[in-house]
Design an enzyme around this catalytic site. Sequence first.
Site, PDB file in Angstrom:
ATOM      1  N   GLU A  47       0.792  -1.244   0.000  1.00 22.17           N
ATOM      2  CA  GLU A  47       0.000   0.000   0.000  1.00 22.17           C
ATOM      3  C   GLU A  47       0.818   1.285   0.000  1.00 22.17           C
ATOM      4  O   GLU A  47       0.601   2.161   0.838  1.00 22.17           O
ATOM      5  CB  GLU A  47      -0.972  -0.013   1.193  1.00 22.17           C
ATOM      6  CG  GLU A  47      -1.910  -1.209   1.185  1.00 22.17           C
ATOM      7  CD  GLU A  47      -2.950  -1.173   2.315  1.00 22.17           C
ATOM      8  OE1 GLU A  47      -2.821  -0.335   3.216  1.00 22.17           O
ATOM      9  OE2 GLU A  47      -3.875  -2.006   2.280  1.00 22.17           O
ATOM     10  N   GLU A  84      -6.273 -10.792  -1.356  1.00 16.24           N
ATOM     11  CA  GLU A  84      -7.141 -10.575  -0.185  1.00 16.24           C
ATOM     12  C   GLU A  84      -8.604 -10.513  -0.607  1.00 16.24           C
ATOM     13  O   GLU A  84      -9.357  -9.627  -0.197  1.00 16.24           O
ATOM     14  CB  GLU A  84      -6.744  -9.276   0.536  1.00 16.24           C
ATOM     15  CG  GLU A  84      -5.269  -9.222   0.903  1.00 16.24           C
ATOM     16  CD  GLU A  84      -4.844  -7.951   1.649  1.00 16.24           C
ATOM     17  OE1 GLU A  84      -5.725  -7.225   2.148  1.00 16.24           O
ATOM     18  OE2 GLU A  84      -3.638  -7.700   1.728  1.00 16.24           O
TER      19      GLU A  84
HETATM   20  C1  XIL Z   1      -6.585  -6.162   8.177  1.00 18.92           C
HETATM   21  C2  XIL Z   1      -6.910  -7.281   9.140  1.00 18.92           C
HETATM   22  O1  XIL Z   1      -7.795  -8.184   8.533  1.00 18.92           O
HETATM   23  C3  XIL Z   1      -7.515  -6.697  10.412  1.00 18.92           C
HETATM   24  O2  XIL Z   1      -7.642  -7.719  11.397  1.00 18.92           O
HETATM   25  C4  XIL Z   1      -6.642  -5.576  10.953  1.00 18.92           C
HETATM   26  O3  XIL Z   1      -7.291  -4.968  12.050  1.00 18.92           O
HETATM   27  C5  XIL Z   1      -6.352  -4.537   9.897  1.00 18.92           C
HETATM   28  O4  XIL Z   1      -5.774  -5.185   8.781  1.00 18.92           O
HETATM   29  N1  XIL Z   1      -5.220  -4.629   3.548  1.00 18.92           N
HETATM   30  C6  XIL Z   1      -4.212  -5.450   4.015  1.00 18.92           C
HETATM   31  C7  XIL Z   1      -4.489  -6.324   5.183  1.00 18.92           C
HETATM   32  O5  XIL Z   1      -3.143  -5.522   3.418  1.00 18.92           O
HETATM   33  O6  XIL Z   1      -3.344  -6.544   5.947  1.00 18.92           O
HETATM   34  C8  XIL Z   1      -5.605  -5.771   6.032  1.00 18.92           C
HETATM   35  O7  XIL Z   1      -5.878  -6.689   7.068  1.00 18.92           O
HETATM   36  C9  XIL Z   1      -6.824  -5.469   5.199  1.00 18.92           C
HETATM   37  C10 XIL Z   1      -6.504  -4.429   4.155  1.00 18.92           C
END
Ligand code: XIL
Length: 364
Positions: free
Chosen positions: A157, A272
């Site tokens: 990111e 994701e």
């Molecule tokens: C999220 C997790 O699922 C949560 O438990 C945490 O509170 C915040 O992060 N993008 C990403 C992930 O790269 O690491 C994130 O995961 C969701 C968005």
Amino acid sequence: MLTRRDVLSLGAAAGLSALVPAFPMPARAETGLRQRAAARGIVFGSMTNAKQIEWPELRQALVRDCAITVPENEMKWGVTQPTPAAPNYAPADRVAAFARQNGLALRGHTAVWYRNLPGWAAEAIAGPDGRRVFEERVRGVVGHFKGQIAEWDVVNEEIEVKDGRDDHRRASPFLKAFGPDYIADAFRLAHEADPEAKLFYNDYGIEYDHRGMNERRAGVLKLLTDLKTAGAPIHGFGIQSHLVSALRFDPALFRAFLAEVADLGLTISLTELDVNDYAFPEAVAIRDQAVADHLKLYLDTALDEKAVRTVVTWGFTDRDTWLNSFSARKDKAPQRPLPLDADLRPKPMWTALAQAFDHAPQRA
Ligand code: XIL
């Protein structure tokens, strides 16, 4: 006789009562997602976390359908090293052990991220010791899991249009301290620490025809191109694929973007995948079908690009999804973004995944 180990695992199970339902999993006859994807040369899996892998029926469901997993938060800097004391990789090691013992590959997530950055590290990075702290983090976490990771999200990111830079790079603590070249350095450090792992840049908000996302795609392409030009050891691009019910997906636009990434010689992982259902009606049957249809259009488009080799959902059961805190529905109904419902029954989304794999072009 109850051993110390039994007592410990009973204790752990007690803490899980909110997560673990008290009923057996129904037997399932259809071919699992793991095999359907593998038949096309695609690796399918799901994120999990140290708590979820203590739920026996969920473990069973993961092992049945998944060829790869990734820990939700356990490798993030704020979790491994909340204070400057030596890092603690034990929770991430538990997820890694679950993967190893069950024949699943592992993704690493994530070495460098502006979020989940412990306060002490943010402060150190801005100071005279910044470079050392940064290098120790990348070498430390990648080195710890050396030989265990198929794909590493080295950097996560680092595109943010709102930060106002021409290159759409995020004005993150890392960029402010080290300048824009630090991403290439992170990939070099990671490659030295684990030469076998495939190294990924991972990002969100590039899937739709939506204001801002067109610029984000341009920013990503420039970053990936710059990394290749600099000779950085980058092998892939991770598209988070947090799908959003309210947004319009344009297959031709996204397909062309995937081709541009593939033309850079990079492999692509959907890292994701989930569907934020907040704009869909509450009625479960309607919502589940809408989620499945939204996912199917996206996945059919993505899998048409043969550079897409890995597909990972951000969790496997609606019982436990980050979307309930990140994007709660106005009607307070729990989100239904994942392939299995809260009781581990397959939803239309599971079937949509199965069909998308069955119809995907064969990878070499
Ligand atoms: C999220 C997790 O699922 C949560 O438990 C945490 O509170 C915040 O992060 N993008 C990403 C992930 O790269 O690491 C994130 O995961 C969701 C968005």
